[in-house]
Design a protein around this motif. Structure first.
Motif, PDB file in Angstrom:
ATOM      1  N   ASP A  30     -20.404  -2.155  -1.531  1.00 45.52           N
ATOM      2  CA  ASP A  30     -19.539  -1.372  -2.416  1.00 45.52           C
ATOM      3  C   ASP A  30     -18.412  -2.225  -2.973  1.00 45.52           C
ATOM      4  O   ASP A  30     -18.057  -2.126  -4.146  1.00 45.52           O
ATOM      5  N   GLU A  31     -17.868  -3.097  -2.134  1.00 46.95           N
ATOM      6  CA  GLU A  31     -16.784  -3.967  -2.592  1.00 46.95           C
ATOM      7  C   GLU A  31     -17.273  -4.923  -3.669  1.00 46.95           C
ATOM      8  O   GLU A  31     -16.574  -5.203  -4.653  1.00 46.95           O
ATOM      9  N   ASN A  91     -18.968  -2.215  -6.676  1.00 47.23           N
ATOM     10  CA  ASN A  91     -18.345  -0.934  -7.030  1.00 47.23           C
ATOM     11  C   ASN A  91     -19.394   0.180  -7.088  1.00 47.23           C
ATOM     12  O   ASN A  91     -19.440   0.983  -8.036  1.00 47.23           O
ATOM     13  N   VAL A 120     -18.222   3.728  -7.597  1.00 47.01           N
ATOM     14  CA  VAL A 120     -17.875   4.060  -8.989  1.00 47.01           C
ATOM     15  C   VAL A 120     -19.140   4.395  -9.772  1.00 47.01           C
ATOM     16  O   VAL A 120     -19.168   5.359 -10.549  1.00 47.01           O
TER      17      VAL A 120
END
Length: 299
Positions: A100-101, A104, A107
């Motif tokens: 996720d980092e 994203n 998002v």
């Protein structure tokens, strides 16, 4: 044709003497036959070359048709080299903690705009990184078709779904040219970094188009080929230009896009007969410039 009629008239009276009136009559009849033959030749319809040429051009482009394309496994498609699928042995990479980092992903998930009761599909679901949150978001009244061509991936998915007691996921063992989806059913079909691995892209897009509702959309995530800083092998990236070429050739139109991700294109396609309004893609060089200016890339 005109020569053959004249020859017939000559043979008709050359063998026996005839009087002047008979000779005149024969000449007139021969002239009439000649004129009729010429008229018949002019009146012959000529097939228009444009129709078969247009049909052949559409066939070569791979445009959507009523019958499913007959397609052999491809090494390339419309100028793009087809990548090899990732093995189930690489499944842990799909659920790595830093995903996720890096991408994203949360998002991207928000951009899917899922709501309770939707019928959706995670095509190339793997071990369920996207499938599980999709199932939670559409709720008990919704359904998620989780499609993969590797039984091992589906087994890993089932184990994770059971752990979280998610009952609205339907695993589907697809094939390389058929995701085995019901017709006119889906509100959204998600493909995350998987389309570029399809060995039968025409066949798969034909089946996907058939499975979408008139207002249904494909949410396509692919790593940006245009950005050399994205740390992914080149064959596992796609340019926006190439994506547009392949999807337009198979009966789709772009209806939405989200260009703020650090590594990926996120593009939404509907059937070309959908009531959803078509848009033009933002050029990738403008996207990258904006992301550089805003220091968003690589977050």
């Amino acid at each position: 044709m005109m020569i053959s009629f004249r020859s017939r008239s000559v043979r008709w009276y050359s063998g026996t003497p005839v009087d002047g009136r008979a000779r005149l009559l024969v000449s007139v009849l021969g002239l009439l036959l000649t004129l009729v033959g010429a008229a018949e030749g002019i009146a012959q319809p000529v097939a228009s070359p444009s129709e078969p040429a247009a049909e052949e051009a559409a066939k070569e482009a791979g445009s959507a048709s009523q019958s499913k394309p007959v397609e052999e496994p491809r090494n390339s498609y419309l100028g793009r080299v087809v990548a090899k699928p990732m093995s189930h042995l690489g499944a842990p990479w799909l659920i790595r903690p830093e995903r996720d980092e890096e991408e994203n992903a949360s998002v991207s998930f928000q951009q899917l705009k899922l709501t309770d009761g939707m019928v959706v599909c995670d095509l190339g679901c793997g071990n369920g990184y996207w499938t599980l949150p999709m199932a939670r978001k559409v709720g008990e009244d919704g359904r998620v078709y989780a499609v993969d061509i590797q039984r091992e991936m589906l087994q890993k998915l089932r184990q994770r779904a059971d752990r979280y007691n998610l009952k609205n996921i339907q695993p589907v063992l697809g094939t390389v040219d058929d995701p085995k989806l019901p017709e006119d059913t889906l509100d959204l079909l998600l493909m995350v970094d998987v389309y570029h691995e399809f060995s039968h892209p025409q066949s798969m897009l034909w089946e996907i188009r058939r499975a979408l509702k008139p207002t249904g959309v494909i949410a396509l995530l692919e790593y940006r080929e245009e950005d050399p800083t994205v740390p992914i092998k080149p064959l596992h990236k796609m340019s926006k230009r190439q994506i547009m070429k392949e999807y337009q050739a198979n009966g789709f139109k772009l209806v939405r896009e989200y260009n703020e991700l650090p590594w990926q294109h996120l593009m939404f396609f509907a059937r070309d007969d959908s009531p959803l309004e078509e848009i033009q893609p933002e050029p990738t060089d403008e996207v990258l410039q904006r992301l550089d200016d805003g220091s968003n890339r690589g977050r």
